[in-house]
Design a protein around this motif. Structure first.
Motif, PDB file in Angstrom:
ATOM      1  N   SER A 141       0.820  -1.217   0.000  1.00 24.98           N
ATOM      2  CA  SER A 141       0.000   0.000   0.000  1.00 24.98           C
ATOM      3  C   SER A 141       0.851   1.262   0.000  1.00 24.98           C
ATOM      4  N   MET A 142       1.993   1.223   0.648  1.00 24.16           N
ATOM      5  CA  MET A 142       2.870   2.392   0.667  1.00 24.16           C
ATOM      6  C   MET A 142       3.355   2.729  -0.736  1.00 24.16           C
ATOM      7  N   TYR A 143       3.609   1.712  -1.542  1.00 23.00           N
ATOM      8  CA  TYR A 143       4.153   1.945  -2.879  1.00 23.00           C
ATOM      9  C   TYR A 143       3.067   2.312  -3.879  1.00 23.00           C
ATOM     10  N   VAL A 144       1.852   1.836  -3.656  1.00 26.00           N
ATOM     11  CA  VAL A 144       0.728   2.279  -4.473  1.00 26.00           C
ATOM     12  C   VAL A 144       0.493   3.766  -4.245  1.00 26.00           C
ATOM     13  N   SER A 145       0.512   4.182  -2.982  1.00 26.26           N
ATOM     14  CA  SER A 145       0.368   5.598  -2.645  1.00 26.26           C
ATOM     15  C   SER A 145       1.511   6.419  -3.240  1.00 26.26           C
ATOM     16  N   GLY A 146       2.734   5.903  -3.132  1.00 24.71           N
ATOM     17  CA  GLY A 146       3.882   6.609  -3.696  1.00 24.71           C
ATOM     18  C   GLY A 146       3.810   6.728  -5.201  1.00 24.71           C
ATOM     19  N   LEU A 147       3.317   5.682  -5.861  1.00 25.53           N
ATOM     20  CA  LEU A 147       3.174   5.694  -7.313  1.00 25.53           C
ATOM     21  C   LEU A 147       2.242   6.813  -7.765  1.00 25.53           C
ATOM     22  N   ILE A 148       1.100   6.937  -7.117  1.00 24.80           N
ATOM     23  CA  ILE A 148       0.142   7.984  -7.480  1.00 24.80           C
ATOM     24  C   ILE A 148       0.717   9.367  -7.181  1.00 24.80           C
ATOM     25  N   THR A 149       1.392   9.490  -6.042  1.00 27.06           N
ATOM     26  CA  THR A 149       1.919  10.784  -5.604  1.00 27.06           C
ATOM     27  C   THR A 149       3.012  11.313  -6.518  1.00 27.06           C
ATOM     28  N   THR A 150       3.840  10.422  -7.048  1.00 27.70           N
ATOM     29  CA  THR A 150       5.029  10.880  -7.759  1.00 27.70           C
ATOM     30  C   THR A 150       4.706  11.733  -8.987  1.00 27.70           C
ATOM     31  N   PHE A 151       3.537  11.512  -9.617  1.00 26.64           N
ATOM     32  CA  PHE A 151       3.188  12.314 -10.782  1.00 26.64           C
ATOM     33  C   PHE A 151       2.823  13.742 -10.379  1.00 26.64           C
ATOM     34  N   PHE A 152       2.204  13.899  -9.215  1.00 26.49           N
ATOM     35  CA  PHE A 152       1.956  15.250  -8.697  1.00 26.49           C
ATOM     36  C   PHE A 152       3.266  15.881  -8.235  1.00 26.49           C
ATOM     37  N   ALA A 153       4.130  15.070  -7.664  1.00 24.74           N
ATOM     38  CA  ALA A 153       5.391  15.584  -7.140  1.00 24.74           C
ATOM     39  C   ALA A 153       6.306  16.095  -8.245  1.00 24.74           C
ATOM     40  N   SER A 154       6.184  15.557  -9.456  1.00 28.48           N
ATOM     41  CA  SER A 154       7.040  15.979 -10.562  1.00 28.48           C
ATOM     42  C   SER A 154       6.857  17.465 -10.864  1.00 28.48           C
ATOM     43  N   GLY A 155       5.618  17.884 -11.119  1.00 30.01           N
ATOM     44  CA  GLY A 155       5.360  19.292 -11.404  1.00 30.01           C
ATOM     45  C   GLY A 155       5.657  20.183 -10.219  1.00 30.01           C
ATOM     46  N   PHE A 156       5.366  19.696  -9.015  1.00 32.91           N
ATOM     47  CA  PHE A 156       5.635  20.457  -7.800  1.00 32.91           C
ATOM     48  C   PHE A 156       7.136  20.705  -7.651  1.00 32.91           C
ATOM     49  N   THR A 157       7.946  19.667  -7.875  1.00 30.22           N
ATOM     50  CA  THR A 157       9.394  19.780  -7.736  1.00 30.22           C
ATOM     51  C   THR A 157       9.975  20.724  -8.780  1.00 30.22           C
TER      52      THR A 157
END
Length: 504
Positions: free
Chosen positions: A89-105
């Motif tokens: 579950s931690m990696y499913v959450s991380g997978l979804i988050t990383t696409f938002f994190a790209s533009g944020f970063t």
């Protein structure tokens, strides 16, 4: 064909001046706490799933089957989709988050992303330590996944952009080294907390993640932003030059600043980096962004990282003994990952990839052979064979620590030009999380159905990935990150693709 696969650094490639300053060293160590947390969470989740108290409290069905069912196969004792979902579950959450994190970063910088990721880690660790039911522990894992999505997006970029060009490989490998240190700390914590009377030791294992999480969050408040990110955000070049001089410890930084500025100007032309990275000229980088993290996961390392205690209990080792064996494995992994930091800029990426791949291949075959011929469905290994198994697991982890562990993160973080860097890193992290989650979710079921054949399955992938590195990955040792695209234009295979149209 073998001759064509050999690739050297392009003639005339230059390095910028600079040295390892205390300023940049402390900045990168602070940022690297993201790696410590990542490794700690992997190690903790693997350890607590072998603790009787944790299973009693949250997964009583698994505990009863492990203790009471004498007819069940050794390979199927821990087979529970709910138990594996706890890990994945931690990696499913991380997978979804990383696409938002790209533009944020890209928009707000690497430092702010690390700050936000650290804050999510703190909250997730606190919830995990205080969990009273399955829903709370799953919520904690989701929050930790959000933290992972931001930190793994930002930290490798931060390390690669802050490091001097001639030491960039060592600094980038520092992420995996600190990840292995986090895993090592987790194994010691698990070994100690398992002995706490009252059955609440697993709470200590989860809750102590607050310490490195707080170090990342608080440290990010005081970290400088990378020069690359400041230029990308349109900051005054004079201010960036002063920062670059402080980071490098020299006054002459004009060439590096000019290349950073030129790369930033090129990146501004790109309005849609995820669409741009699909263009033919970026085909080598896109291929590596997908295949390297894919191969890293199908080495089988997460079988060891997530489930080493479970694996050792499967072959008949007692609860404390299985955790102690995991401590030994973690120590070996940390030492070899540190060795990779020292060796990567001396021998290059390809040598470490290939030698590590061969080492892991031989080890996986021997581990599989021991389990196939000596364990059986209801039996257990003799003490001699159990020790033999631990030795080859250690050899396997040593091979991973020297090669695919650190290089699977370091190489992708270095090969992207600035205009697609955040998008490329996002794809790398997403593939890594996707495969990590998939392996975590399916491993126990695969172990139950494939039994010892699972280790031969991973050995087959090791053959494929080692051949891939030999044929298709050019050497990037000692190349400045802003000039890395030269190696694709000179590589025997990729030049036929990237030279057919001009780079944007």
């Amino acid at each position: 064909m073998a001759v064509g696969a050999i690739s050297i650094a392009p003639a005339g490639a230059s390095q910028y001046g600079g040295k390892i300053t205390i300023f940049v060293l402390l900045s990168c160590i602070t940022a690297g706490m993201g790696g410590v947390i990542f490794g700690y969470d992997i190690g903790v989740s693997g350890g607590v799933t072998s603790m009787d108290s944790f299973l009693k409290d949250l997964f009583p069905g698994v505990y009863r089957r492990m203790i009471e069912d004498k007819d069940i196969s050794n390979y199927c004792k821990f087979n529970s989709q709910l138990l594996t979902f706890f890990t994945s579950s931690m990696y499913v959450s991380g997978l979804i988050t990383t696409f938002f994190a790209s533009g944020f970063t890209e928009k707000f910088g690497r430092r702010v992303s690390m700050l936000f990721g650290g804050a999510m880690f703190v909250i997730g660790a606190a919830v995990g330590g205080a969990a009273v039911n399955l829903y709370m522990i799953l919520l904690a894992r989701v929050l930790l996944g959000i933290g992972l999505g931001f930190s793994t997006q930002a930290v490798p970029l931060y390390l690669s952009e802050m490091a001097p060009s001639k030491h960039r490989g060592a600094f980038s490998n520092g992420f995996q080294f600190l990840l292995s240190v986090g895993g090592l700390i987790a194994t010691f914590v698990n070994y100690g907390s398992e002995k706490i009377r009252g059955g609440w030791g697993w709470r200590v294992s989860f809750g102590l993640a607050v310490i490195p999480s707080s170090m990342l969050a608080l440290g990010a408040v005081f970290l400088p932003e990378t020069p690359n990110s400041l230029i990308q955000q349109g900051k005054d070049p004079k201010i960036v030059m002063k920062l670059l001089q402080k980071i490098r410890g020299i006054d002459d930084v004009a060439e590096e600043l000019e290349d950073i500025t030129r790369a930033s100007d090129a990146s501004k032309v790109v309005k849609h980096p995820f669409k741009t990275i699909l263009e033919r000229t970026y085909r080598p980088q896109l291929s590596m962004a997908i295949l390297l993290p894919f191969f890293q996961q199908v080495t089988g390392i997460n079988v060891i990282g997530f489930y080493a205690p479970v694996l050792f209990r499967t072959v008949g080792t007692a609860e404390s003994g299985s955790l102690m064996s995991t401590v030994i494995v973690a120590v070996i992994g940390a030492i070899c990952t540190f060795a990779s930091m020292v060796l990567v800029d001396r021998f290059g990426r390809r040598v470490l990839f290939i030698s590590g791949g061969i080492t892991m291949l031989v080890s996986q075959v021997i581990i599989g052979a021991i389990m196939a011929t000596q364990l059986g469905d209801q039996g257990s290994l003799s003490k001699g064979y159990a020790y033999f198994l631990v030795i080859f697991v250690c050899i396997y982890v040593a091979g991973f620590g020297l090669s695919w562990g650190p290089l699977g993160w370091m190489v992708p973080s270095k090969i992207f030009p600035l205009e697609i860097r955040s998008a490329g890193q996002s794809i790398t992290v997403a593939v890594n999380f996707l495969l990590t989650g998939a392996v975590a979710q399916t491993f126990l079921a695969m172990l139950c159905h494939m039994k010892s054949g699972l280790f031969f399955f991973f050995a087959g992938w090791l053959v494929i990935m080692t051949v891939f590195i030999y044929m298709f990955l050019p050497e990037t040792k000692n190349l400045p990150i802003e000039k890395i695209d030269q190696v694709w234009r000179e590589h025997w295979f990729w030049r036929r693709i990237v030279n057919q149209q001009p780079k944007i």
